[in-house]
Motif scaffolding. Sequence first.
Motif, PDB file in Angstrom:
ATOM      1  N   ALA A 206      -1.839 -25.736  -0.919  1.00  0.00           N
ATOM      2  CA  ALA A 206      -1.720 -24.510  -0.119  1.00  0.00           C
ATOM      3  C   ALA A 206      -0.319 -23.925  -0.179  1.00  0.00           C
ATOM      4  N   ASP A 207       0.698 -24.777  -0.415  1.00  0.00           N
ATOM      5  CA  ASP A 207       2.062 -24.270  -0.427  1.00  0.00           C
ATOM      6  C   ASP A 207       2.378 -23.464  -1.684  1.00  0.00           C
ATOM      7  N   THR A 208       1.439 -23.444  -2.651  1.00  0.00           N
ATOM      8  CA  THR A 208       1.650 -22.615  -3.835  1.00  0.00           C
ATOM      9  C   THR A 208       1.087 -21.211  -3.654  1.00  0.00           C
ATOM     10  N   LEU A 209       0.458 -20.963  -2.513  1.00  0.00           N
ATOM     11  CA  LEU A 209      -0.077 -19.632  -2.226  1.00  0.00           C
ATOM     12  C   LEU A 209       1.045 -18.640  -1.958  1.00  0.00           C
ATOM     13  N   GLU A 210       0.851 -17.422  -2.408  1.00  0.00           N
ATOM     14  CA  GLU A 210       1.759 -16.343  -2.044  1.00  0.00           C
ATOM     15  C   GLU A 210       1.274 -15.772  -0.713  1.00  0.00           C
ATOM     16  N   LEU A 211       2.017 -16.090   0.353  1.00  0.00           N
ATOM     17  CA  LEU A 211       1.586 -15.696   1.685  1.00  0.00           C
ATOM     18  C   LEU A 211       1.628 -14.184   1.853  1.00  0.00           C
ATOM     19  N   THR A 212       0.644 -13.663   2.549  1.00  0.00           N
ATOM     20  CA  THR A 212       0.536 -12.233   2.782  1.00  0.00           C
ATOM     21  C   THR A 212      -0.059 -12.008   4.164  1.00  0.00           C
ATOM     22  N   PRO A 213       0.365 -10.964   4.870  1.00  0.00           N
ATOM     23  CA  PRO A 213      -0.224 -10.675   6.175  1.00  0.00           C
ATOM     24  C   PRO A 213      -1.658 -10.172   6.078  1.00  0.00           C
ATOM     25  N   ASP A 214      -2.083  -9.801   4.878  1.00  0.00           N
ATOM     26  CA  ASP A 214      -3.438  -9.311   4.663  1.00  0.00           C
ATOM     27  C   ASP A 214      -4.405 -10.494   4.699  1.00  0.00           C
ATOM     28  N   LYS A 215      -5.193 -10.587   5.758  1.00  0.00           N
ATOM     29  CA  LYS A 215      -6.083 -11.728   5.960  1.00  0.00           C
ATOM     30  C   LYS A 215      -7.105 -11.849   4.836  1.00  0.00           C
TER      31      LYS A 215
ATOM     32  N   ALA B 267      -6.851 -10.771   1.729  1.00  0.00           N
ATOM     33  CA  ALA B 267      -6.191 -11.174   0.486  1.00  0.00           C
ATOM     34  C   ALA B 267      -5.853 -12.657   0.504  1.00  0.00           C
ATOM     35  N   LEU B 268      -5.413 -13.153   1.670  1.00  0.00           N
ATOM     36  CA  LEU B 268      -5.072 -14.568   1.783  1.00  0.00           C
ATOM     37  C   LEU B 268      -6.321 -15.433   1.639  1.00  0.00           C
ATOM     38  N   ARG B 269      -7.424 -14.975   2.232  1.00  0.00           N
ATOM     39  CA  ARG B 269      -8.678 -15.716   2.108  1.00  0.00           C
ATOM     40  C   ARG B 269      -9.129 -15.781   0.648  1.00  0.00           C
ATOM     41  N   GLN B 270      -8.999 -14.655  -0.054  1.00  0.00           N
ATOM     42  CA  GLN B 270      -9.389 -14.630  -1.458  1.00  0.00           C
ATOM     43  C   GLN B 270      -8.494 -15.543  -2.291  1.00  0.00           C
ATOM     44  N   ALA B 271      -7.208 -15.575  -1.945  1.00  0.00           N
ATOM     45  CA  ALA B 271      -6.273 -16.447  -2.666  1.00  0.00           C
ATOM     46  C   ALA B 271      -6.647 -17.906  -2.482  1.00  0.00           C
ATOM     47  N   ARG B 272      -7.050 -18.270  -1.264  1.00  0.00           N
ATOM     48  CA  ARG B 272      -7.490 -19.652  -1.015  1.00  0.00           C
ATOM     49  C   ARG B 272      -8.733 -19.978  -1.835  1.00  0.00           C
ATOM     50  N   MET B 273      -9.649 -19.024  -1.901  1.00  0.00           N
ATOM     51  CA  MET B 273     -10.875 -19.233  -2.667  1.00  0.00           C
ATOM     52  C   MET B 273     -10.558 -19.413  -4.154  1.00  0.00           C
ATOM     53  N   ASP B 274      -9.668 -18.584  -4.660  1.00  0.00           N
ATOM     54  CA  ASP B 274      -9.292 -18.683  -6.080  1.00  0.00           C
ATOM     55  C   ASP B 274      -8.622 -20.021  -6.373  1.00  0.00           C
ATOM     56  N   LEU B 275      -7.778 -20.468  -5.440  1.00  0.00           N
ATOM     57  CA  LEU B 275      -7.086 -21.736  -5.613  1.00  0.00           C
ATOM     58  C   LEU B 275      -8.072 -22.899  -5.640  1.00  0.00           C
ATOM     59  N   HIS B 276      -9.076 -22.817  -4.782  1.00  0.00           N
ATOM     60  CA  HIS B 276     -10.088 -23.873  -4.725  1.00  0.00           C
ATOM     61  C   HIS B 276     -10.864 -23.945  -6.037  1.00  0.00           C
ATOM     62  N   VAL B 277     -11.174 -22.794  -6.605  1.00  0.00           N
ATOM     63  CA  VAL B 277     -11.890 -22.750  -7.877  1.00  0.00           C
ATOM     64  C   VAL B 277     -11.038 -23.373  -8.988  1.00  0.00           C
ATOM     65  N   LYS B 278      -9.726 -23.074  -8.992  1.00  0.00           N
ATOM     66  CA  LYS B 278      -8.833 -23.660  -9.993  1.00  0.00           C
ATOM     67  C   LYS B 278      -8.816 -25.183  -9.908  1.00  0.00           C
ATOM     68  N   ASN B 279      -8.958 -25.702  -8.695  1.00  0.00           N
ATOM     69  CA  ASN B 279      -8.881 -27.153  -8.494  1.00  0.00           C
ATOM     70  C   ASN B 279     -10.198 -27.884  -8.770  1.00  0.00           C
ATOM     71  N   MET B 280     -11.309 -27.142  -8.924  1.00  0.00           N
ATOM     72  CA  MET B 280     -12.607 -27.792  -9.052  1.00  0.00           C
ATOM     73  C   MET B 280     -12.681 -28.789 -10.208  1.00  0.00           C
ATOM     74  N   PRO B 281     -12.288 -28.399 -11.446  1.00  0.00           N
ATOM     75  CA  PRO B 281     -12.359 -29.401 -12.519  1.00  0.00           C
ATOM     76  C   PRO B 281     -11.400 -30.574 -12.301  1.00  0.00           C
ATOM     77  N   VAL B 282     -10.268 -30.314 -11.645  1.00  0.00           N
ATOM     78  CA  VAL B 282      -9.316 -31.390 -11.355  1.00  0.00           C
ATOM     79  C   VAL B 282      -9.920 -32.357 -10.339  1.00  0.00           C
ATOM     80  N   LEU B 283     -10.555 -31.817  -9.305  1.00  0.00           N
ATOM     81  CA  LEU B 283     -11.193 -32.659  -8.294  1.00  0.00           C
ATOM     82  C   LEU B 283     -12.319 -33.488  -8.893  1.00  0.00           C
ATOM     83  N   ALA B 284     -13.057 -32.882  -9.818  1.00  0.00           N
ATOM     84  CA  ALA B 284     -14.137 -33.623 -10.485  1.00  0.00           C
ATOM     85  C   ALA B 284     -13.572 -34.815 -11.254  1.00  0.00           C
ATOM     86  N   ASP B 285     -12.467 -34.595 -11.948  1.00  0.00           N
ATOM     87  CA  ASP B 285     -11.846 -35.687 -12.700  1.00  0.00           C
ATOM     88  C   ASP B 285     -11.264 -36.747 -11.763  1.00  0.00           C
ATOM     89  N   LEU B 286     -10.669 -36.301 -10.654  1.00  0.00           N
ATOM     90  CA  LEU B 286     -10.115 -37.247  -9.683  1.00  0.00           C
ATOM     91  C   LEU B 286     -11.199 -38.156  -9.123  1.00  0.00           C
TER      92      LEU B 286
END
Length: 405
Positions: A121-130, A132-151
């Motif tokens: 979460a600390d790699t997110l670019e924080l924004t007051p736009d709720k 945009a921040l929600r979408q950023a979290r969703m995008d980050l989760h998608v990026k982590n999916m193959p990593v989580l599968a391997d873990l």
Amino acid sequence: MNFLFIHPEYPGRFRFLAAFFGKEKAHTPVFITSQKVDKKNWVKGVKTICVPQKRDGKDSKTVTFPDPLARAAARQLIELEKDGFVPDVILGQSGSPMAFHVKDIFPDTPFISYFEWYHGADTLELTPDKAALRQARMDLHVKNMPVLADLARCDRGICPTEWQKEQFPVEFRGKLTVAHTGVDTRFFDPKPEARFKSGQSELKLDLSRGGQLVTYASHLLAPYPGFDSFLGALPGLLENKPDLHVVILGRDKVMMQDGQGSKKSYKRLVLEKPGMDSDRVHLADGLPPEEYRLLLQASDLHVYLDSPLVVSGFLLDAMACGCLVMAPGTGPVSQIIKDGSNGIIADFSSPDAVRNRMEACLDYPSFMEKIKARARQTILDHYALEKMIQKQLDIIRETLRPARG
């Protein structure tokens, strides 16, 4: 023993380890990649298979992951099994879907995954736009999916540095062991009297008669944090030091808009900056290995700026060559460089700050000799190829031991 390596960019992080097993007649290493590789460039003794992402046939029902590369890699694994090749251990690059189905095809084979990065979460670019921040979290989760599968499915994980390991969820860190790929310190070594002269590469530069040299290298020529300050410092630095040359290495694949809204390559934008002397600032996509080594050996100051998330091999190569390295104090860098001991930690917030620090480094070369020597020693102590290969072999042995009972 049969070793199976899986990496989308051949040979990637497994170059040294695959070469080690390729030398041993008792081992049969196979390397699966999605990158087309000319047979003359294969790692000696290693069978290399390029997996196409699109294939004819209606066998997609046998797999579930929607990524075409995961499906293609799974088909190749099945073909290997049909041909009688069953790996004793599988080593794959995390984050790529190529290794997604290894445990489905070879459920009893130990799987060791090489983990580069987990997007916290600390790699997110924080924004007051709720929204945009929600979408950023969703995008980050998608990026982590193959990593989580391997873990979840790997038997053991390898991380190149402690900093990178610390970014992964606490519940998975017990699976991870720190072991860097390694730096070939026999190849990357100091040569105090080296003077750079380009050979057959695109870089045309001859400093054999003298002149100071500042170097920078990255995979991509891109506006990494602090890079604009570095560029802004060059005109004043070049004016104050008339015999200075600057070499900047990085592939030119980033397109940006200039002040008039026209789309241009980043390399072109760099050269168009005011005060940028094209006769003394030299840009190239890359250099052949021997010429790259000579560049580092001849460098009076190597500036390191890259992704603030991980440390690239360019930093370690430069330190192995005994370069005086100047870098920002980011988390991953600070675990390697101690300011004034084995390198220089600098403030890259403004061109003036960068120029002043660069001039100080170039003005007192004798004072920097001990720092350069300690840079080399840091690599010998903690990243030398021989030590890292042994550490990776220990991980493989420990992973195989319970599988063999």
